[in-house]
Design an enzyme around this catalytic site. Structure first.
Site, short mmCIF file in Angstrom:
data_model
loop_
_atom_site.label_atom_id
_atom_site.label_comp_id
_atom_site.label_asym_id
_atom_site.label_seq_id
_atom_site.Cartn_x
_atom_site.Cartn_y
_atom_site.Cartn_z
N ASP A 84 75.73 -25.92 5.38
CA ASP A 84 76.63 -24.84 5.79
C ASP A 84 77.87 -25.28 6.55
O ASP A 84 77.87 -26.27 7.28
CB ASP A 84 75.87 -23.80 6.62
CG ASP A 84 75.13 -24.40 7.82
OD1 ASP A 84 74.58 -25.52 7.70
OD2 ASP A 84 75.11 -23.76 8.90
N GLU A 140 72.09 -24.19 8.96
CA GLU A 140 71.65 -24.87 10.18
C GLU A 140 72.33 -24.30 11.41
O GLU A 140 71.74 -24.22 12.49
CB GLU A 140 71.90 -26.39 10.07
CG GLU A 140 71.30 -27.21 11.21
CD GLU A 140 72.11 -27.19 12.49
OE1 GLU A 140 71.51 -27.19 13.59
OE2 GLU A 140 73.35 -27.15 12.43
N GLU A 141 73.60 -23.90 11.24
CA GLU A 141 74.35 -23.36 12.38
C GLU A 141 73.84 -21.98 12.78
O GLU A 141 74.31 -21.41 13.76
CB GLU A 141 75.84 -23.28 12.05
CG GLU A 141 76.49 -24.61 11.65
CD GLU A 141 76.77 -25.53 12.84
OE1 GLU A 141 76.50 -25.13 13.98
OE2 GLU A 141 77.27 -26.64 12.59
N HIS A 366 82.93 -28.98 15.51
CA HIS A 366 83.32 -27.59 15.74
C HIS A 366 84.78 -27.47 16.21
O HIS A 366 85.17 -26.45 16.77
CB HIS A 366 82.38 -26.87 16.72
CG HIS A 366 80.96 -26.79 16.23
ND1 HIS A 366 80.07 -25.80 16.62
CD2 HIS A 366 80.26 -27.56 15.36
CE1 HIS A 366 78.91 -25.99 16.02
NE2 HIS A 366 78.99 -27.06 15.26
ZN ZN Z 1 75.87 -29.93 12.57
#
Ligand code: ZN
Length: 398
Positions: A84, A140-141, A366
Protein backbone atom coordinates in the site's frame (compact mmCIF):
# COMPACT_ATOMS: atom_id res chain seq x y z
CA UNK A 1 26.39 -21.33 1.59
CA UNK A 2 28.59 -22.90 -1.06
CA UNK A 3 30.77 -20.56 -3.11
CA UNK A 4 29.14 -21.78 -6.32
CA UNK A 5 25.68 -20.87 -5.04
CA UNK A 6 26.89 -17.49 -3.83
CA UNK A 7 28.28 -16.68 -7.29
CA UNK A 8 25.07 -17.84 -8.91
CA UNK A 9 22.94 -15.66 -6.61
CA UNK A 10 25.04 -12.60 -7.38
CA UNK A 11 25.01 -13.18 -11.11
CA UNK A 12 21.27 -13.92 -11.47
CA UNK A 13 20.48 -10.93 -9.24
CA UNK A 14 22.69 -8.80 -11.50
CA UNK A 15 20.78 -9.92 -14.58
CA UNK A 16 17.45 -9.12 -12.88
CA UNK A 17 18.48 -5.77 -11.40
CA UNK A 18 17.15 -3.52 -14.17
CA UNK A 19 13.84 -5.40 -14.26
CA UNK A 20 13.44 -4.93 -10.50
CA UNK A 21 14.23 -1.21 -10.79
CA UNK A 22 11.64 -0.92 -13.57
CA UNK A 23 9.06 -2.72 -11.44
CA UNK A 24 9.75 -0.42 -8.51
CA UNK A 25 9.31 2.62 -10.77
CA UNK A 26 6.10 1.20 -12.21
CA UNK A 27 4.62 0.82 -8.72
CA UNK A 28 6.02 4.19 -7.64
CA UNK A 29 4.22 5.90 -10.55
CA UNK A 30 0.98 4.04 -9.85
CA UNK A 31 0.43 4.08 -6.08
CA UNK A 32 -2.72 2.60 -4.58
CA UNK A 33 -3.95 3.09 -1.02
CA UNK A 34 -4.56 0.29 1.49
CA UNK A 35 -7.31 -2.20 0.51
CA UNK A 36 -7.36 -0.67 -2.99
CA UNK A 37 -4.23 -2.40 -4.35
CA UNK A 38 -6.09 -3.87 -7.33
CA UNK A 39 -3.76 -2.97 -10.18
CA UNK A 40 -0.68 -3.62 -8.03
CA UNK A 41 -1.99 -7.10 -7.25
CA UNK A 42 -2.82 -7.74 -10.88
CA UNK A 43 0.69 -6.81 -11.99
CA UNK A 44 2.30 -9.05 -9.35
CA UNK A 45 0.06 -11.97 -10.33
CA UNK A 46 0.77 -11.47 -14.03
CA UNK A 47 4.56 -11.41 -13.68
CA UNK A 48 4.83 -14.26 -11.17
CA UNK A 49 2.42 -16.62 -12.89
CA UNK A 50 4.40 -15.89 -16.07
CA UNK A 51 7.48 -17.15 -14.22
CA UNK A 52 5.72 -20.42 -13.41
CA UNK A 53 4.64 -19.79 -9.80
CA UNK A 54 1.23 -20.85 -8.51
CA UNK A 55 -0.57 -17.58 -7.84
CA UNK A 56 -3.68 -16.96 -5.78
CA UNK A 57 -5.27 -13.51 -5.85
CA UNK A 58 -7.92 -11.95 -3.62
CA UNK A 59 -6.46 -13.38 -0.41
CA UNK A 60 -7.77 -11.39 2.58
CA UNK A 61 -9.00 -8.65 0.23
CA UNK A 62 -6.46 -7.53 -2.34
CA UNK A 63 -3.64 -9.79 -1.12
CA UNK A 64 -1.64 -12.02 -3.48
CA UNK A 65 0.16 -15.26 -2.67
CA UNK A 66 2.63 -16.91 -5.02
CA UNK A 67 4.03 -20.35 -4.28
CA UNK A 68 7.33 -21.60 -5.64
CA UNK A 69 7.82 -25.34 -5.21
CA UNK A 70 11.44 -26.42 -5.34
CA UNK A 71 12.75 -29.37 -7.31
CA UNK A 72 13.03 -31.31 -4.04
CA UNK A 73 10.48 -31.35 -1.25
CA UNK A 74 11.32 -29.68 2.04
CA UNK A 75 10.12 -27.07 4.51
CA UNK A 76 8.13 -23.97 3.55
CA UNK A 77 9.37 -20.48 4.28
CA UNK A 78 7.28 -17.32 3.82
CA UNK A 79 8.51 -13.94 2.60
CA UNK A 80 6.25 -10.93 2.94
CA UNK A 81 5.96 -7.54 1.25
CA UNK A 82 3.34 -4.85 1.88
CA UNK A 83 1.79 -3.14 -1.16
CA UNK A 84 0.00 0.00 0.00
CA UNK A 85 0.81 3.65 -0.64
CA UNK A 86 -0.13 6.73 1.41
CA UNK A 87 -2.45 9.72 0.91
CA UNK A 88 0.51 12.08 0.50
CA UNK A 89 1.37 14.34 -2.47
CA UNK A 90 4.57 13.32 -4.28
CA UNK A 91 6.66 16.48 -4.66
CA UNK A 92 9.81 14.89 -6.12
CA UNK A 93 10.92 15.95 -9.56
CA UNK A 94 11.94 12.62 -11.02
CA UNK A 95 10.62 10.84 -14.13
CA UNK A 96 9.12 8.08 -11.97
CA UNK A 97 7.22 10.40 -9.58
CA UNK A 98 3.65 9.44 -8.69
CA UNK A 99 1.13 9.96 -11.47
CA UNK A 100 -1.78 9.85 -9.08
CA UNK A 101 -2.68 13.12 -7.40
CA UNK A 102 -2.53 13.00 -3.62
CA UNK A 103 -1.16 9.45 -3.46
CA UNK A 104 2.41 8.35 -3.09
CA UNK A 105 4.65 5.46 -2.10
CA UNK A 106 6.20 7.46 0.73
CA UNK A 107 7.14 4.46 2.87
CA UNK A 108 8.90 2.35 0.23
CA UNK A 109 6.32 -0.41 -0.05
CA UNK A 110 6.80 -0.17 -3.84
CA UNK A 111 10.41 -1.24 -3.23
CA UNK A 112 9.27 -4.09 -0.97
CA UNK A 113 7.01 -5.43 -3.72
CA UNK A 114 9.70 -5.09 -6.40
CA UNK A 115 12.32 -6.78 -4.21
CA UNK A 116 10.00 -9.68 -3.43
CA UNK A 117 9.06 -10.11 -7.09
CA UNK A 118 12.75 -10.07 -7.98
CA UNK A 119 13.44 -12.66 -5.29
CA UNK A 120 10.74 -14.91 -6.74
CA UNK A 121 12.16 -14.55 -10.26
CA UNK A 122 15.66 -15.25 -8.96
CA UNK A 123 14.68 -18.32 -6.94
CA UNK A 124 12.67 -19.73 -9.86
CA UNK A 125 15.97 -20.09 -11.73
CA UNK A 126 17.81 -22.14 -9.08
CA UNK A 127 17.01 -25.66 -7.78
CA UNK A 128 15.48 -25.46 -4.29
CA UNK A 129 14.96 -28.08 -1.62
CA UNK A 130 11.71 -26.76 -0.22
CA UNK A 131 8.89 -24.34 -0.89
CA UNK A 132 8.72 -20.55 -0.77
CA UNK A 133 5.53 -18.61 -0.26
CA UNK A 134 5.65 -15.01 -1.45
CA UNK A 135 3.04 -13.03 0.46
CA UNK A 136 1.97 -9.61 -0.84
CA UNK A 137 -0.27 -8.03 1.77
CA UNK A 138 -2.61 -5.06 1.59
CA UNK A 139 -3.00 -2.09 3.91
CA UNK A 140 -0.02 -2.21 6.26
CA UNK A 141 -0.51 1.50 6.95
CA UNK A 142 -3.99 0.64 8.17
CA UNK A 143 -6.39 -0.95 8.75
CA UNK A 144 -4.03 -3.94 8.36
CA UNK A 145 -3.79 -6.69 5.78
CA UNK A 146 -1.86 -9.40 7.62
CA UNK A 147 -4.74 -10.54 9.83
CA UNK A 148 -7.29 -10.84 6.99
CA UNK A 149 -4.76 -12.85 4.96
CA UNK A 150 -4.12 -15.19 7.90
CA UNK A 151 -7.88 -15.66 8.34
CA UNK A 152 -8.06 -16.44 4.64
CA UNK A 153 -5.61 -19.31 5.11
CA UNK A 154 -2.36 -17.79 3.85
CA UNK A 155 -0.29 -19.68 6.44
CA UNK A 156 -1.64 -23.09 5.39
CA UNK A 157 -1.53 -25.38 2.39
CA UNK A 158 1.41 -25.66 2.47
CA UNK A 159 1.98 -24.68 6.10
CA UNK A 160 4.47 -21.81 6.46
CA UNK A 161 7.12 -22.62 9.08
CA UNK A 162 8.92 -19.30 9.32
CA UNK A 163 8.54 -15.80 7.91
CA UNK A 164 10.86 -12.98 6.89
CA UNK A 165 10.07 -9.41 5.87
CA UNK A 166 12.17 -6.33 5.26
CA UNK A 167 11.56 -2.59 5.37
CA UNK A 168 13.59 0.03 3.56
CA UNK A 169 15.25 2.52 5.88
CA UNK A 170 16.71 5.90 4.95
CA UNK A 171 18.53 6.21 8.24
CA UNK A 172 20.86 3.45 7.10
CA UNK A 173 23.30 3.77 4.21
CA UNK A 174 22.51 1.82 1.07
CA UNK A 175 22.80 -1.90 1.54
CA UNK A 176 23.27 -1.94 5.30
CA UNK A 177 21.16 -4.50 7.10
CA UNK A 178 19.60 -3.36 10.38
CA UNK A 179 18.59 -6.17 12.68
CA UNK A 180 17.37 -6.70 16.21
CA UNK A 181 16.49 -9.66 18.42
CA UNK A 182 13.24 -9.65 20.39
CA UNK A 183 10.83 -6.71 20.05
CA UNK A 184 11.62 -4.45 17.08
CA UNK A 185 8.38 -2.47 16.90
CA UNK A 186 5.77 -1.31 19.41
CA UNK A 187 2.31 -2.39 20.47
CA UNK A 188 0.14 0.37 19.04
CA UNK A 189 -3.26 0.92 20.62
CA UNK A 190 -5.57 3.91 20.40
CA UNK A 191 -7.73 5.41 23.13
CA UNK A 192 -10.90 7.41 22.76
CA UNK A 193 -11.81 9.41 25.84
CA UNK A 194 -14.92 11.48 26.49
CA UNK A 195 -14.99 13.86 29.44
CA UNK A 196 -18.61 14.49 30.32
CA UNK A 197 -19.66 17.55 32.31
CA UNK A 198 -22.73 19.75 32.44
CA UNK A 199 -22.86 22.85 30.26
CA UNK A 200 -24.02 26.30 31.25
CA UNK A 201 -23.25 30.02 31.36
CA UNK A 202 -19.60 30.99 31.56
CA UNK A 203 -20.41 33.44 34.36
CA UNK A 204 -21.94 30.76 36.62
CA UNK A 205 -19.44 27.88 36.76
CA UNK A 206 -20.68 26.77 40.18
CA UNK A 207 -23.87 25.32 38.69
CA UNK A 208 -22.04 23.50 35.86
CA UNK A 209 -19.37 20.83 35.47
CA UNK A 210 -16.77 22.29 33.12
CA UNK A 211 -15.57 19.56 30.74
CA UNK A 212 -12.72 21.73 29.40
CA UNK A 213 -11.28 22.45 32.86
CA UNK A 214 -11.57 18.74 33.68
CA UNK A 215 -9.86 17.64 30.49
CA UNK A 216 -6.98 20.03 31.20
CA UNK A 217 -6.33 18.16 34.44
CA UNK A 218 -6.76 14.81 32.75
CA UNK A 219 -4.19 15.70 30.06
CA UNK A 220 -1.58 16.76 32.61
CA UNK A 221 -2.20 13.72 34.80
CA UNK A 222 -1.97 11.30 31.86
CA UNK A 223 1.50 12.62 31.03
CA UNK A 224 2.53 11.80 34.58
CA UNK A 225 1.68 8.14 34.03
CA UNK A 226 4.74 7.59 31.84
CA UNK A 227 7.13 9.79 33.81
CA UNK A 228 6.06 8.67 37.32
CA UNK A 229 4.72 5.13 37.09
CA UNK A 230 6.62 3.43 34.26
CA UNK A 231 10.11 2.06 34.86
CA UNK A 232 12.55 4.43 33.10
CA UNK A 233 14.19 1.58 31.16
CA UNK A 234 10.84 0.53 29.75
CA UNK A 235 9.81 2.17 26.44
CA UNK A 236 6.30 3.67 26.52
CA UNK A 237 4.52 6.63 24.95
CA UNK A 238 1.15 8.27 25.54
CA UNK A 239 0.32 10.89 22.93
CA UNK A 240 -2.98 12.72 22.81
CA UNK A 241 -3.19 13.80 19.20
CA UNK A 242 -6.64 15.30 19.06
CA UNK A 243 -8.88 17.31 21.37
CA UNK A 244 -12.30 18.65 20.59
CA UNK A 245 -14.95 20.38 22.65
CA UNK A 246 -16.82 23.56 23.44
CA UNK A 247 -18.93 26.08 21.57
CA UNK A 248 -17.66 29.62 22.24
CA UNK A 249 -15.94 31.76 24.84
CA UNK A 250 -18.97 32.40 27.04
CA UNK A 251 -20.33 28.85 27.19
CA UNK A 252 -19.11 26.16 29.54
CA UNK A 253 -18.48 23.03 27.48
CA UNK A 254 -20.54 19.99 28.45
CA UNK A 255 -18.26 17.50 26.69
CA UNK A 256 -14.67 17.12 25.46
CA UNK A 257 -13.30 14.34 23.29
CA UNK A 258 -9.65 13.29 23.49
CA UNK A 259 -8.04 10.88 21.07
CA UNK A 260 -4.69 9.36 21.74
CA UNK A 261 -2.28 6.57 20.96
CA UNK A 262 -0.40 4.29 23.35
CA UNK A 263 2.91 2.74 22.40
CA UNK A 264 4.38 -0.02 24.50
CA UNK A 265 6.79 -2.87 24.01
CA UNK A 266 6.09 -5.29 26.85
CA UNK A 267 2.73 -7.03 26.90
CA UNK A 268 2.43 -6.40 30.66
CA UNK A 269 2.59 -2.66 30.13
CA UNK A 270 0.23 -2.95 27.18
CA UNK A 271 -2.36 -4.36 29.58
CA UNK A 272 -1.47 -2.11 32.48
CA UNK A 273 -1.46 1.32 30.80
CA UNK A 274 -5.13 1.47 29.72
CA UNK A 275 -6.18 0.40 33.23
CA UNK A 276 -4.11 3.16 34.76
CA UNK A 277 -5.35 5.75 32.27
CA UNK A 278 -8.94 4.93 33.08
CA UNK A 279 -8.19 5.08 36.80
CA UNK A 280 -6.70 8.59 36.44
CA UNK A 281 -9.64 9.84 34.38
CA UNK A 282 -12.14 8.35 36.79
CA UNK A 283 -10.42 9.90 39.81
CA UNK A 284 -10.28 13.39 38.34
CA UNK A 285 -13.79 13.56 36.90
CA UNK A 286 -15.43 12.04 39.96
CA UNK A 287 -13.71 14.57 42.23
CA UNK A 288 -15.59 17.30 40.35
CA UNK A 289 -18.88 15.45 39.73
CA UNK A 290 -18.19 14.78 36.07
CA UNK A 291 -18.35 11.55 34.15
CA UNK A 292 -16.41 9.88 31.35
CA UNK A 293 -16.38 7.28 28.63
CA UNK A 294 -13.25 5.31 27.86
CA UNK A 295 -12.68 3.12 24.82
CA UNK A 296 -9.58 1.17 23.96
CA UNK A 297 -9.10 0.44 20.25
CA UNK A 298 -6.49 -2.33 19.99
CA UNK A 299 -4.06 -1.98 17.06
CA UNK A 300 -0.95 -3.84 15.92
CA UNK A 301 1.02 -5.86 18.47
CA UNK A 302 4.81 -5.51 18.66
CA UNK A 303 6.91 -7.49 16.19
CA UNK A 304 9.05 -9.93 18.15
CA UNK A 305 11.96 -11.36 16.18
CA UNK A 306 12.98 -14.98 16.59
CA UNK A 307 16.62 -15.31 17.66
CA UNK A 308 17.49 -18.23 15.41
CA UNK A 309 15.99 -16.53 12.35
CA UNK A 310 18.03 -13.40 13.16
CA UNK A 311 21.14 -15.61 13.30
CA UNK A 312 20.34 -16.90 9.81
CA UNK A 313 20.00 -13.29 8.65
CA UNK A 314 23.39 -12.41 10.14
CA UNK A 315 24.98 -15.45 8.51
CA UNK A 316 23.41 -14.65 5.13
CA UNK A 317 24.43 -10.98 5.12
CA UNK A 318 27.93 -11.95 6.17
CA UNK A 319 28.26 -14.63 3.48
CA UNK A 320 26.96 -12.39 0.71
CA UNK A 321 28.55 -9.05 1.58
CA UNK A 322 30.66 -9.37 4.72
CA UNK A 323 30.02 -8.60 8.34
CA UNK A 324 30.38 -4.83 7.85
CA UNK A 325 26.96 -4.40 6.31
CA UNK A 326 25.28 -5.58 9.51
CA UNK A 327 24.06 -2.99 11.97
CA UNK A 328 22.42 -4.01 15.22
CA UNK A 329 19.44 -1.90 16.30
CA UNK A 330 19.23 -2.41 20.04
CA UNK A 331 16.14 -0.35 20.89
CA UNK A 332 12.77 -1.06 19.29
CA UNK A 333 11.19 1.65 17.14
CA UNK A 334 7.92 2.85 18.61
CA UNK A 335 6.10 2.57 15.30
CA UNK A 336 3.62 -0.15 14.46
CA UNK A 337 3.96 -2.96 11.92
CA UNK A 338 1.41 -5.66 11.26
CA UNK A 339 4.00 -8.26 10.27
CA UNK A 340 3.58 -9.02 13.98
CA UNK A 341 0.44 -11.04 13.24
CA UNK A 342 2.51 -13.42 11.10
CA UNK A 343 5.28 -13.49 13.70
CA UNK A 344 2.73 -14.48 16.35
CA UNK A 345 1.78 -17.54 14.31
CA UNK A 346 5.27 -18.77 13.39
CA UNK A 347 8.85 -17.66 14.12
CA UNK A 348 9.42 -14.40 12.26
CA UNK A 349 12.15 -11.90 11.52
CA UNK A 350 11.60 -8.32 10.39
CA UNK A 351 14.70 -6.43 9.36
CA UNK A 352 15.76 -3.19 7.73
CA UNK A 353 17.47 -2.50 4.44
CA UNK A 354 19.45 0.74 4.19
CA UNK A 355 18.41 2.88 1.20
CA UNK A 356 20.15 6.19 1.86
CA UNK A 357 22.56 6.95 -0.98
CA UNK A 358 22.76 10.74 -0.75
CA UNK A 359 20.76 13.84 0.12
CA UNK A 360 17.83 13.05 -2.17
CA UNK A 361 17.37 9.67 -0.51
CA UNK A 362 17.75 10.93 3.07
CA UNK A 363 14.13 12.04 3.57
CA UNK A 364 12.29 10.07 6.24
CA UNK A 365 9.33 7.84 5.48
CA UNK A 366 5.93 9.53 5.04
CA UNK A 367 7.62 12.67 3.63
CA UNK A 368 6.56 14.19 0.26
CA UNK A 369 10.13 13.92 -1.04
CA UNK A 370 10.73 10.34 0.11
CA UNK A 371 12.86 8.34 -2.31
CA UNK A 372 15.31 5.44 -2.11
CA UNK A 373 18.69 4.61 -3.58
CA UNK A 374 17.63 1.96 -6.08
CA UNK A 375 20.95 0.14 -5.91
CA UNK A 376 19.65 -1.28 -2.62
CA UNK A 377 16.96 -3.25 -4.50
CA UNK A 378 19.43 -5.80 -5.77
CA UNK A 379 20.91 -6.22 -2.31
CA UNK A 380 17.43 -6.74 -0.83
CA UNK A 381 16.68 -9.37 -3.43
CA UNK A 382 19.95 -11.23 -2.83
CA UNK A 383 19.51 -11.17 0.94
CA UNK A 384 15.95 -12.49 0.67
CA UNK A 385 17.04 -15.27 -1.68
CA UNK A 386 20.04 -16.10 0.49
CA UNK A 387 17.78 -16.31 3.54
CA UNK A 388 15.66 -18.91 1.79
CA UNK A 389 18.66 -21.11 1.02
CA UNK A 390 20.15 -20.80 4.47
CA UNK A 391 16.82 -21.39 6.21
CA UNK A 392 16.04 -24.48 4.15
CA UNK A 393 19.56 -25.79 4.66
CA UNK A 394 19.34 -25.33 8.42
CA UNK A 395 15.98 -27.10 8.56
CA UNK A 396 17.51 -30.02 6.69
CA UNK A 397 20.53 -29.97 9.01
CA UNK A 398 23.00 -29.40 6.21
ZN1 ZN B 1 6.13 1.14 5.80
Amino acid sequence: MKEELRQKLHSIAGSLEQEVINLRRHFHMNPELGCEEVETAKKIAEVLSGAGLQVREGVGGTGVVAVLKGSESGPTVGLRADMDALPIEDKKEVPYASRVEGKMHACGHDAHVAILMGTALLLSKIPLAGTVKFIFQPAEEGPGGAEPMIKDGVMEDPHVQAMYALHVDNRLETGRIGFGVGAVSANVDDVLIKILGRGGHAAAPHVTVDAIALSGQVIVALQNIISRTVKPQEPAVITLGRIQGGYRSNVIAPEVTLEGTLRTVSSELREELPRRIEKVIKGIVSAFDGDYEFNLLPGYPAVVNDKSLVEILQLTADELYGNDILCEITTPLMGGEDFSFFAQKVPGCFFRLGTRGGLETAYPGHNSYFDIDESALRIGMEIMAGLVFNYLARERNE
